[in-house]
Scaffold this active site. Structure first.
Site, mmCIF file in Angstrom:
data_model
loop_
_atom_site.group_PDB
_atom_site.id
_atom_site.type_symbol
_atom_site.label_atom_id
_atom_site.label_comp_id
_atom_site.label_asym_id
_atom_site.label_seq_id
_atom_site.Cartn_x
_atom_site.Cartn_y
_atom_site.Cartn_z
ATOM 1 N N LYS A 1 -22.288 33.046 34.582
ATOM 2 C CA LYS A 1 -23.201 33.925 35.313
ATOM 3 C C LYS A 1 -23.211 33.582 36.797
ATOM 4 O O LYS A 1 -23.077 34.451 37.660
ATOM 5 C CB LYS A 1 -24.615 33.822 34.738
ATOM 6 C CG LYS A 1 -25.612 34.766 35.398
ATOM 7 C CD LYS A 1 -27.032 34.555 34.895
ATOM 8 C CE LYS A 1 -27.185 34.981 33.467
ATOM 9 N NZ LYS A 1 -28.594 34.916 32.998
ATOM 10 N N GLU B 1 -18.157 22.786 34.055
ATOM 11 C CA GLU B 1 -17.073 22.757 33.080
ATOM 12 C C GLU B 1 -16.203 24.010 33.188
ATOM 13 O O GLU B 1 -14.969 23.934 33.155
ATOM 14 C CB GLU B 1 -17.644 22.652 31.652
ATOM 15 C CG GLU B 1 -18.453 21.395 31.378
ATOM 16 C CD GLU B 1 -19.944 21.584 31.633
ATOM 17 O OE1 GLU B 1 -20.728 20.780 31.104
ATOM 18 O OE2 GLU B 1 -20.319 22.524 32.377
ATOM 19 N N GLY C 1 -28.174 32.944 27.890
ATOM 20 C CA GLY C 1 -26.820 32.600 27.459
ATOM 21 C C GLY C 1 -26.593 32.756 25.971
ATOM 22 O O GLY C 1 -25.574 33.306 25.537
ATOM 23 N N ARG C 2 -27.529 32.292 25.165
ATOM 24 C CA ARG C 2 -27.335 32.347 23.714
ATOM 25 C C ARG C 2 -27.555 33.745 23.146
ATOM 26 O O ARG C 2 -27.394 33.961 21.949
ATOM 27 C CB ARG C 2 -28.244 31.331 23.023
ATOM 28 C CG ARG C 2 -29.720 31.430 23.363
ATOM 29 C CD ARG C 2 -30.447 30.168 22.894
ATOM 30 N NE ARG C 2 -31.844 30.103 23.285
ATOM 31 C CZ ARG C 2 -32.278 29.714 24.478
ATOM 32 N NH1 ARG C 2 -31.409 29.388 25.423
ATOM 33 N NH2 ARG C 2 -33.566 29.639 24.734
ATOM 34 N N GLU D 1 -31.465 25.413 20.593
ATOM 35 C CA GLU D 1 -31.735 25.532 22.013
ATOM 36 C C GLU D 1 -33.005 26.350 22.237
ATOM 37 O O GLU D 1 -33.741 26.116 23.195
ATOM 38 C CB GLU D 1 -30.551 26.184 22.741
ATOM 39 C CG GLU D 1 -30.646 26.070 24.264
ATOM 40 C CD GLU D 1 -29.368 26.490 24.977
ATOM 41 O OE1 GLU D 1 -28.565 25.603 25.329
ATOM 42 O OE2 GLU D 1 -29.172 27.703 25.168
ATOM 43 N N HIS E 1 -17.892 20.811 -1.745
ATOM 44 C CA HIS E 1 -17.145 19.585 -2.009
ATOM 45 C C HIS E 1 -17.369 18.545 -0.914
ATOM 46 O O HIS E 1 -16.636 17.559 -0.850
ATOM 47 C CB HIS E 1 -15.656 19.907 -2.155
ATOM 48 C CG HIS E 1 -15.354 20.728 -3.370
ATOM 49 N ND1 HIS E 1 -15.014 20.171 -4.575
ATOM 50 C CD2 HIS E 1 -15.385 22.068 -3.571
ATOM 51 C CE1 HIS E 1 -14.821 21.133 -5.470
ATOM 52 N NE2 HIS E 1 -15.044 22.294 -4.875
ATOM 53 N N LYS F 1 -26.770 16.904 32.720
ATOM 54 C CA LYS F 1 -25.853 17.491 33.706
ATOM 55 C C LYS F 1 -26.047 16.858 35.073
ATOM 56 O O LYS F 1 -25.072 16.554 35.784
ATOM 57 C CB LYS F 1 -26.079 19.001 33.808
ATOM 58 C CG LYS F 1 -25.595 19.809 32.623
ATOM 59 C CD LYS F 1 -25.811 21.293 32.899
ATOM 60 C CE LYS F 1 -25.252 22.156 31.802
ATOM 61 N NZ LYS F 1 -25.416 23.595 32.095
#
Length: 552
Positions: free
Chosen positions: A216, A222, A277-278, A363, A394, A516
Site C-alpha cells: 500500500k 521486505e 491488509g488481511r 491478527e 496421521h 519491525k
C-alpha cells in the site's frame, strides 16, 4: 469508546456462567442426539448463495449447544451490541477508532452497486474504476495482447508482497487452481529470506515474467527489498530501465515511490485506507487472482462474498450463521478454557486456507485491551491452526482424540470434487473420513467397547476414546469462486462477532510494529564493524555470534 462494557460484566455473560455451571459434566453429545432425533435439523443452518444458486450446509449440532445455550449466546450478542457494530461497519463508520478508519472491505465486493459511503462520499465509483482497470489489464495479459519487452507473451507472474498482500492471493489462487489459466505460472514471494526470491527467479524468464509489487505504501521493508532484487535481475537481461514498465506493476497508493521505482503510474492499482491488509484480497491486491482465473471468475468470487455479507447483515441473529459460529468460539474460549481452534479442510486445493485464516483470526483478535482502553478480564483470540485432512489425521489428530486439551474443530468438505478420479473412489474415501472423524470425536469409544473387541486388560485404557469433542461440519457442493468467496466472508464475520463480544478493536494491528522497529535498528548495527553492546546480554550475544559466523 464509551458505551461498551467488559464482556464479563454483561448480564448474559453471567447467565452463561450459571448455565455452564449447571451443565457441569453432564454434557454428553451422543446422549443429546439420543434424546433429540431432531437435533441435526435444529442446529444446522443452510446458506443459500444467491451469487451462483449454490448452498453451503453448516452443521453446528455436534457442538456443546442446547436451545438454552443458543438463547443465552444470542442474548450475549445483543447486549454486546454486535448488531450495532455490524451496522456501523456496513455504514462506513470509523469503527477502527485507533487508526480513525472505516472498516469497509465489504464495499470492495459490492457487485450490486448498492450505495456505500465513507465521510459522506460515495466509494462505489472508485471501487468500480479499480475493478475495471483490473479487468482490462488481466484480459490483455491473459489474451497475449500485453507482451514483454521482446514481444513474447507473459507466461509467469511473480507477486511480491507480505502479510495480507501475500496470504490472500496465495490461498485463493491455490484454492481455485482448477479455474487457472493453463499457460500461466504463478510465484509468490513474501519472505525476506533471499531463498524465496531466488527460487522464484530461478524458474522464470525475464522476457516473459510480470512482477506485481504489492505494498500500500510502497515502503514495506521486505516487499521493497525483494522488488529491488527482482528489478536488478530483470535489468541484467533487459538493460534499459524504461522497459520496467512492461514487466512491473504496483498494487499501491504511493504514486511518488512507485514512479521513483520505475513503474509507470498507469500500471498502478490503488486501494483505500479503509482496506485492511488481511481483508485486501478483494481489492487490487487480488490482481494475481484475476490474472490467473480471469476477471469473470474473480467477479463471481466477489459476488459469493457479497452474498454472505447480505446474510450477515440481514439475517436475525438466531439464524445468522457467522454470528452463531463466532458465539460458539466465545463459548469455548471463555467458558470451557479452550485456547485453540482447528480448521481442517478435506480438500487439497484448500491447503493454504488455514494459514490465511491464521492472519484473519489472530491478527484481528490477538488483543488484550478493550475499546474503552482497559485490560480484558477474559480470554480473547484463540490460536487457530490447521492442515488438510486426511494428512492431518496421521499427524496431530491423535491429540484431538486422546489428548488432554479441548480443541473445537471445523471440518470443510465439498461434495463434488474437481478431480473425480477412479470413478470418484478418492472422493468417497475422503468423504467417509470427513463423516467418520466428526462422529468419532463425538462418540469416542468406551472401555466396554474396547473389551468387547478382545483387547487385553492392560491395553483397555490406552484404546479408550473419551469422545465428547465438539466439531462444526461445513459441506459445500463444490469449491467454486462463489463458494470460496462466501466461505472467506463467513470467517471474516465470525471473527468480527468474536471481537465485538470481547469488546476489542479487531481492525488494528499495533502488535506487529515493535519487532519491525527493533529490526530496523539492528540492521544498521549489522552494517557496522565491532561487537554489539546496545542490547540485553542475550540479544547482543546472538548478534555478535551471527556477525562472527557470517564474517561481517
Amino acid at each position: 469508546m464509551p458505551g461498551f462494557a467488559q464482556a464479563n460484566d454483561l448480564k448474559a455473560w453471567q447467565q452463561l456462567q450459571e448455565h455452564h455451571a449447571s451443565l457441569g459434566r453432564n454434557i454428553v453429545l451422543k446422549d443429546y442426539f439420543a434424546k433429540d432425533p431432531q437435533r441435526f435439523e435444529k442446529f444446522s443452518r443452510t446458506f443459500k448463495n444467491e451469487a451462483d444458486n449454490s448452498e453451503i450446509l453448516f452443521d453446528f449440532s455436534k457442538n456443546f449447544l442446547t436451545e438454552e445455550t443458543l438463547k443465552l449466546l444470542i442474548q450475549l450478542a445483543k447486549e454486546a451490541q454486535v448488531e450495532k457494530l455490524r451496522d456501523e461497519m456496513f455504514a462506513g463508520d470509523k469503527i477502527n477508532f485507533t487508526e480513525k478508519r472505516a472498516v469497509y472491505h465489504v464495499a470492495l465486493r459490492n457487485v450490486s452497486n448498492s450505495p456505500m459511503q465513507v465521510d459522506g462520499k460515495s466509494v462505489v465509483e472508485d471501487v468500480n474504476s479499480v475493478l475495471e482497470h483490473m479487468k482490462v489489464f488481466s484480459e490483455q495479459v491473459r489474451s497475449g495482447e500485453w507482451k514483454g519487452y521482446t514481444g513474447k507473451k507473459i507466461n509467469t507472474i511473480i507477486n511480491i508482497g507480505i502479510g495480507g498482500s501475500d496470504l490472500g492471493p496465495v490461498m485463493v489462487t491455490e484454492a481455485l487452481k482448477p479455474y487457472g489459466h493453463p499457460d500461466i505460472k504463478l510465484h509468490f514471494v513474501s519472505n525476506i529470506d533471499g531463498t524465496h526470491i531466488a527460487e522464484a527467479l530461478k524458474h522464470s524468464d525475464p522476457e516473459t515474467t510480470l512482477f506485481l509489487v504489492a505494498s500500500k505504501t510502497f515502503t514495506t521493508a521486505e516487499t521493497t527489498t525483494n522488488a529491488i532484487t527482482a528489478k536488478k535481475w530483470f535489468l541484467e537481461s533487459a538493460k534499459d530501465e524504461s522497459l520496467i514498465a512492461k514487466h512491473f506493476v504496483a498494487l499501491s497508493t504511493n504514486e511518488e515511490e512507485v514512479t521513483k521505482f520505475g513503474i509507470d503510474k498507469h500500471n498502478m492499482f490503488g486501494f483505500e485506507s479503509w482496506v485492511g491488509g488481511r481483508y485486501s484480497v478483494w481489492s487490487a491486491i487480488g490482481l494475481s487472482v484475476a490474472l490467473y482465473i480471469g476477471y469473470d471468475r474473480f467477479h463471481e468470487f466477489l459476488a459469493g462474498a457479497q452474498a454472505m455479507d447480505k446474510h450477515f447483515k440481514e439475517t436475525p441473529l438466531e439464524q445468522n450463521i457467522p454470528v452463531i459460529a463466532g458465539l460458539l468460539s466465545v463459548w469455548y474460549s471463555d467458558f470451557f478454557g479452550a485456547q485453540t481452534h482447528l480448521v481442517a479442510p478435506f480438500d487439497q486445493y484448500l491447503h493454504r486456507f488455514p494459514a490465511y485464516l491464521q492472519q484473519l483470526s489472530m491478527e484481528s483478535n490477538g488483543k488484550a485491551i478493550t475499546r474503552s482502553g482497559d485490560y480484558v478480564k477474559y480470554t480473547t483470540g484463540p490460536i487457530l491452526f490447521g492442515e488438510p485432512a486426511t494428512n492431518a489425521q496421521h499427524s496431530f489428530f491423535q491429540l484431538l482424540h486422546q489428548g488432554t486439551k479441548l480443541i473445537p474443530a471445523d471440518f470443510i468438505l465439498a461434495a463434488e470434487s474437481h478431480n473425480p478420479v477412479e470413478n470418484n473412489k478418492h472422493q468417497k474415501m475422503l468423504a467417509s473420513n470427513f463423516f467418520a472423524q466428526s462422529e468419532a470425536l463425538m462418540v469416542g469409544k468406551t472401555p466396554e467397547e474396547v473389551k468387547a473387541e478382545g483387547a487385553p486388560d492392560e491395553l483397555v485404557s490406552h484404546k479408550t476414546f473419551l469422545g465428547n469433542r465438539p466439531t462444526t461440519s461445513i459441506l459445500a457442493q463444490k469449491i467454486t469462486p462463489g463458494t470460496l468467496g462466501a466461505l472467506i466472508a463467513y470467517y471474516e464475520h465470525l471473527t468480527f462477532t468474536e471481537g465485538a463480544v470481547w469488546n476489542i478493536n479487531s481492525f488494528d494491528q499495533w502488535g506487529v510494529e515493535l519487532g519491525k522497529v527493533l529490526a530496523k535498528k539492528i540492521l544498521t548495527e549489522l552494517d557496522q564493524p565491532g561487537e554489539s553492546t546496545a542490547h540485553d546480554a542475550s540479544t547482543s550475544g546472538l548478534i555478535n555470534a551471527f556477525k562472527q559466523r557470517a564474517n561481517i
